[in-house]
Design an enzyme around this catalytic site. Structure first.
Site, short mmCIF file in Angstrom:
data_model
loop_
_atom_site.label_atom_id
_atom_site.label_comp_id
_atom_site.label_asym_id
_atom_site.label_seq_id
_atom_site.Cartn_x
_atom_site.Cartn_y
_atom_site.Cartn_z
N GLU A 36 -37.26 9.59 -1.77
CA GLU A 36 -36.17 10.56 -1.70
C GLU A 36 -34.90 9.88 -2.22
OE1 GLU A 36 -36.15 11.68 2.41
OE2 GLU A 36 -38.24 12.35 2.35
N PRO A 37 -34.59 10.04 -3.52
CA PRO A 37 -33.44 9.32 -4.10
C PRO A 37 -32.10 9.66 -3.48
CG PRO A 37 -34.88 10.19 -5.81
CD PRO A 37 -35.33 10.80 -4.53
N GLY A 38 -32.00 10.78 -2.74
CA GLY A 38 -30.74 11.12 -2.10
C GLY A 38 -29.66 11.47 -3.10
N ARG A 39 -28.49 10.85 -2.94
CA ARG A 39 -27.32 11.17 -3.77
C ARG A 39 -27.47 10.70 -5.21
NH1 ARG A 39 -22.98 8.15 -0.53
NH2 ARG A 39 -24.62 8.28 1.03
N ARG A 55 -15.49 12.70 2.84
CA ARG A 55 -16.13 11.39 2.96
C ARG A 55 -15.14 10.25 3.12
NH1 ARG A 55 -18.57 9.10 -0.43
NH2 ARG A 55 -20.20 8.12 0.84
N CYS A 74 -2.98 19.22 6.98
CA CYS A 74 -2.12 18.72 8.05
C CYS A 74 -2.81 17.60 8.82
CB CYS A 74 -1.76 19.86 9.00
SG CYS A 74 -0.10 20.46 8.75
N TYR A 101 -22.61 15.45 -1.18
CA TYR A 101 -22.02 15.62 0.15
C TYR A 101 -20.58 16.08 0.13
CZ TYR A 101 -26.21 12.90 0.91
OH TYR A 101 -27.51 12.45 0.87
#
Length: 464
Positions: free
Chosen positions: A316-319, A360, A391, A421
């Site tokens: 699962e390479p993800g990002r 992030r 704010c 993300y």
């Protein structure tokens, strides 16, 4: 401010992080940080053949800009490098109907972890047999939905979930393929919130405590569940294969033990992934071909030592696929020099987005880069902090970056590496409207996720 040894040695100089160096030309792009088609043309950032000035003129800002050719190339690189594996694209990184179609076109499988992500996948006619379903607290309705859809594998995460899914499968009169998520006790070198294989966290069954083996026994005892194999995931933003070596050794040892003690050969194993990308010049991600060679050798070596046949592997390479394929473009609203102790000055550059479109930096203390995106400047670089309009004092987009000293209201800034993300974790904080996602390719731009409207914002408010 000048000094014979350089700007950082001048009285009152503001020093950024040790890895950040003043550029010889703040207009230049660092190719490692940007999608493959990104370039500068007389100071104007062009992605996928589309000028960011033109894109903002038509679609306004902030906006996420998704480089389709780059996305497909990265997906294909993982597919080809891991050609004997099943490669699962991470829906949680970024998902929309069009992206699911790209994932399907490039021959990847798809990982989802919510009913909404499954809904998008099915809307795009993605083959459910090529979908994996994650989550540490799947409800009965979502398990029913996954089973009814024909999801190829559900990754089990608790004893309660084993019982829950067994009942759902029995009521449906079907057999459901499952994997058991195990924690291998590996401390990945990443932020604590995205390290997922150590013992003290919410995911999976511990190998060392014996829970993982007990989970195997319970799944084997459930007639409606088909045990495909074990699943391990050591974390996210991982730059090399060293952590996988320890994890694979422990997971394969359990795999062999199940075969020896329970006379069951599990045909598959998922090694996870979560491969890292370059957000700044301090990051050094590995190429898919190198990761594939090293991980394949790790598994082969351990299988030889254990005298077991290698299972079919998944990653699962993800990002690593979508992360570098997207940037976010903003418009500068204010530039504020702030005097600090010792005579230093920090330049705050405020843009028309912020933590609502990229949480992030605030959540993970993540580092980003940025560039002036609509003109060339001959001004010397200054150390700046790019902040949002919300704010919150912690509403920071780019903590430290060198920008031309004449940056001013109305300028465009672009932040690379925002594919993963950012849109998926975006919010309506301060009742802001989430930006659109605009796909670019071969000089054409098209909206694949539209900008939210005020009507969208009020749609769920029943107080009127």
């Amino acid at each position: 401010m000048t000094h014979e040894a350089g700007w950082a040695h001048a009285p009152g100089a503001l020093r950024g992080p040790s890895w950040l160096r003043p550029p010889s030309d703040p207009n230049d792009l660092v190719p490692l940080l940007w999608s493959a088609t990104a370039t500068k043309v007389e100071g104007d950032l062009v992605v996928g053949g589309v000028s960011m000035s033109d894109l903002v003129a038509e679609h306004a800002s902030p906006a996420y800009v998704l480089d389709e050719a780059d996305f497909r190339a990265r997906a294909g690189a993982f597919r080809d490098a891991f050609n004997d594996y099943d490669v699962y694209y991470a829906g949680k990184a970024f998902l929309c109907t069009e992206v699911v179609r790209w994932v399907k076109d490039e021959g990847l499988c798809l990982d989802v972890c919510s009913p909404g992500e499954l809904l998008v996948a099915l809307r795009a006619d993605f083959d459910p047999a090529r979908i994996g379903y994650h989550g540490n607290n799947k409800t009965v309705p979502e398990l029913e939905r996954a089973v009814e859809a024909g999801v190829g594998r559900i990754v089990l995460d608790s004893f309660a979930e084993i019982e829950r899914l067994a009942e759902v499968a029995a009521q449906a009169g079907t057999t459901q393929g499952v994997m058991i998520r195990v924690t291998a006790g590996v401390e990945a070198h990443t932020h604590e919130y995205i390290a997922t294989a150590h013992e003290d966290q919410k995911f999976g069954f511990s190998i060392t405590s014996g829970d993982a083996l007990e989970a195997v026994r319970r799944v084997l005892a459930a007639p409606g569940l088909d045990l495909l194999g074990l699943h391990s995931h050591i974390g996210s933003q991982i730059f090399d294969s060293s952590g996988f070596e320890v994890a694979a050794r422990r997971v394969l040892a359990l795999h062999a033990r199940v075969s020896a003690e329970l006379s069951v050969v599990m045909p598959e194993m998922d090694l996870g992934g979560g491969f890292g990308i370059a957000y700044t010049t301090q990051d050094d991600p590995s190429e898919p071909s190198r990761l594939a060679a090293e991980m394949t050798e790790i598994v082969a070596h351990e299988c030889r030592a254990l005298q077991v046949d290698p299972p079919r592997l998944s990653i699962e390479p993800g990002r690593a696929i979508v992360g570098p394929a997207m940037c976010t473009v903003y418009t500068v609203g204010t530039v504020k020099p702030v005097a600090l102790d010792g005579g230093a000055v920090r330049t705050y550059v405020s843009v028309d987005g912020g933590m609502s479109d990229n949480i992030r930096t605030a959540l993970y203390d993540a580092d980003y880069s940025c560039t002036l995106a609509a003109r060339r400047s001959d001004a010397p670089p200054v150390l700046a902090r790019v902040v949002g309009k919300h704010c919150e004092a912690g509403d920071i987009v780019v903590r430290d970056e060198f920008l031309p000293g004449d940056v001013e209201p109305g300028d465009l800034l672009a932040v690379p590496g925002t594919g993963a993300y950012c849109r998926s974790m975006a919010s309506n904080y301060n009742h802001s409207l989430r930006p659109p996602v605009i796909a670019v390719r071969d000089g054409a731009a098209r909206v694949v996720v539209r900008r939210e409207t005020e009507d969208d914002l009020l749609a769920t408010d029943v107080g009127a």
